[in-house]
Design a protein around this motif. Sequence first.
Motif, PDB file in Angstrom:
ATOM      1  N   SER A  65      59.969 -25.873   5.767  1.00  0.00           N
ATOM      2  CA  SER A  65      61.284 -26.501   5.880  1.00  0.00           C
ATOM      3  C   SER A  65      61.125 -27.831   6.603  1.00  0.00           C
ATOM      4  CB  SER A  65      62.244 -25.583   6.646  1.00  0.00           C
ATOM      5  OG  SER A  65      61.771 -25.354   7.957  1.00  0.00           O
ATOM      6  N   ARG A  66      62.114 -28.678   6.462  1.00  0.00           N
ATOM      7  CA  ARG A  66      62.025 -30.004   7.049  1.00  0.00           C
ATOM      8  C   ARG A  66      63.203 -30.213   8.007  1.00  0.00           C
ATOM      9  NH1 ARG A  66      58.309 -32.806   4.470  1.00  0.00           N
ATOM     10  NH2 ARG A  66      59.106 -34.816   5.151  1.00  0.00           N
ATOM     11  N   LYS A 115      63.075 -34.841  -6.271  1.00  0.00           N
ATOM     12  CA  LYS A 115      62.551 -34.009  -5.187  1.00  0.00           C
ATOM     13  C   LYS A 115      61.773 -34.918  -4.248  1.00  0.00           C
ATOM     14  CE  LYS A 115      62.275 -29.766  -7.927  1.00  0.00           C
ATOM     15  NZ  LYS A 115      61.400 -28.664  -8.404  1.00  0.00           N
ATOM     16  N   ASN A 116      62.094 -34.841  -2.954  1.00  0.00           N
ATOM     17  CA  ASN A 116      61.517 -35.816  -2.026  1.00  0.00           C
ATOM     18  C   ASN A 116      60.246 -35.324  -1.351  1.00  0.00           C
ATOM     19  OD1 ASN A 116      62.795 -33.947  -0.235  1.00  0.00           O
ATOM     20  ND2 ASN A 116      62.914 -35.531   1.330  1.00  0.00           N
ATOM     21  N   GLY A 117      59.686 -34.210  -1.784  1.00  0.00           N
ATOM     22  CA  GLY A 117      58.498 -33.683  -1.136  1.00  0.00           C
ATOM     23  C   GLY A 117      57.258 -34.531  -1.364  1.00  0.00           C
ATOM     24  N   ASN A 118      56.284 -34.367  -0.493  1.00  0.00           N
ATOM     25  CA  ASN A 118      55.000 -35.047  -0.608  1.00  0.00           C
ATOM     26  C   ASN A 118      54.252 -34.489  -1.818  1.00  0.00           C
ATOM     27  OD1 ASN A 118      52.147 -35.636  -0.252  1.00  0.00           O
ATOM     28  ND2 ASN A 118      52.588 -36.154   1.875  1.00  0.00           N
ATOM     29  N   ARG A 119      53.845 -35.365  -2.736  1.00  0.00           N
ATOM     30  CA  ARG A 119      53.165 -34.919  -3.954  1.00  0.00           C
ATOM     31  C   ARG A 119      51.689 -34.620  -3.729  1.00  0.00           C
ATOM     32  NH1 ARG A 119      55.427 -38.873  -8.816  1.00  0.00           N
ATOM     33  NH2 ARG A 119      57.463 -37.875  -9.067  1.00  0.00           N
ATOM     34  N   ASP A 146      51.388 -30.104   0.145  1.00  0.00           N
ATOM     35  CA  ASP A 146      52.569 -29.249   0.181  1.00  0.00           C
ATOM     36  C   ASP A 146      53.154 -29.227   1.587  1.00  0.00           C
ATOM     37  OD1 ASP A 146      54.493 -27.441  -0.655  1.00  0.00           O
ATOM     38  OD2 ASP A 146      53.231 -25.683  -0.301  1.00  0.00           O
ATOM     39  N   GLY A 147      54.433 -29.578   1.705  1.00  0.00           N
ATOM     40  CA  GLY A 147      55.076 -29.629   3.014  1.00  0.00           C
ATOM     41  C   GLY A 147      54.676 -30.811   3.852  1.00  0.00           C
ATOM     42  N   THR A 178      56.504 -37.497   4.303  1.00  0.00           N
ATOM     43  CA  THR A 178      56.967 -38.478   3.328  1.00  0.00           C
ATOM     44  C   THR A 178      58.064 -39.313   3.964  1.00  0.00           C
ATOM     45  OG1 THR A 178      57.873 -38.820   1.100  1.00  0.00           O
ATOM     46  CG2 THR A 178      58.709 -36.938   2.328  1.00  0.00           C
ATOM     47  N   ALA A 187      65.726 -36.879   2.265  1.00  0.00           N
ATOM     48  CA  ALA A 187      66.350 -35.945   1.320  1.00  0.00           C
ATOM     49  C   ALA A 187      67.670 -36.480   0.779  1.00  0.00           C
ATOM     50  CB  ALA A 187      66.558 -34.591   1.999  1.00  0.00           C
ATOM     51  N   ASP A 244      52.458 -40.884   2.873  1.00  0.00           N
ATOM     52  CA  ASP A 244      52.195 -39.556   2.327  1.00  0.00           C
ATOM     53  C   ASP A 244      50.708 -39.246   2.307  1.00  0.00           C
ATOM     54  OD1 ASP A 244      54.631 -40.832   1.355  1.00  0.00           O
ATOM     55  OD2 ASP A 244      54.982 -39.009   0.201  1.00  0.00           O
TER      56      ASP A 244
END
Length: 224
Positions: free
Chosen positions: A2-3, A142-146, A149-150, A153, A157, A177
């Motif tokens: 979670s962020r 989706k703003n997650g780091n590519r 994982d987790g 970035t 959001a 990232d």
Amino acid sequence: MSRPHDMGGRFGDGAVIPEPETPVFHIDWHPRALALTLACGALGKWNIDVSRHARESLSPTDYARFSYYEKWMAGLADLLAETGLVSREELSGQAPVQSGTSDRMLTADRVAGVLATGGPADRPSDIAQQFAPGDAVITRRKNGNRLVDGGHTRLPAYAAGARGRILRFHGTHILPDSSAHHLGDAAEPLYAVAFPASELWTHPEHPGDEVVLDLWQSYLEVAP
């Protein structure tokens, strides 16, 4: 993961109460926390992106209850232990500190120069500039780091999947990232992107306002 730190634009956290600019520090240990963070950073064992990710990686419970500088100190303690600069026994006071980094110590007479010099993040890149001022773009949904994982970035959001326009091209800069996870600079084009408030929030108080974010090219796509 979670962020919990990604709070921008989130409802339910209460009003933002602006504080006067003076005094800069409200408690006597706050300037010491800043000084310790700067001194440890000068040892060259991590960069600003790694330090940001260390704070973001605190447990959600701790992140929610810690004050601003408590987050700094908790993240710093983790970095000191991870890099072997200080052991967990030394941090807890169960063993005397035996540092071998005195040759890189940031002395008081060097602080002003170090702060004035800063840490420029512009770097050459083989990635071509894709956008120009005025171009319509849309951020990744989706703003997650590519890469991790987790991971860290700089795409918040609240701006994920939002449509904006390129305001300015900043040149090519280190991609957080990648940098936050010791994967190299991975520099790429960086842009100032303007978003209408009505694009970011359902009921903006001032729909005509704009929010300007500095975003890397890999966060953006051509708007349909």
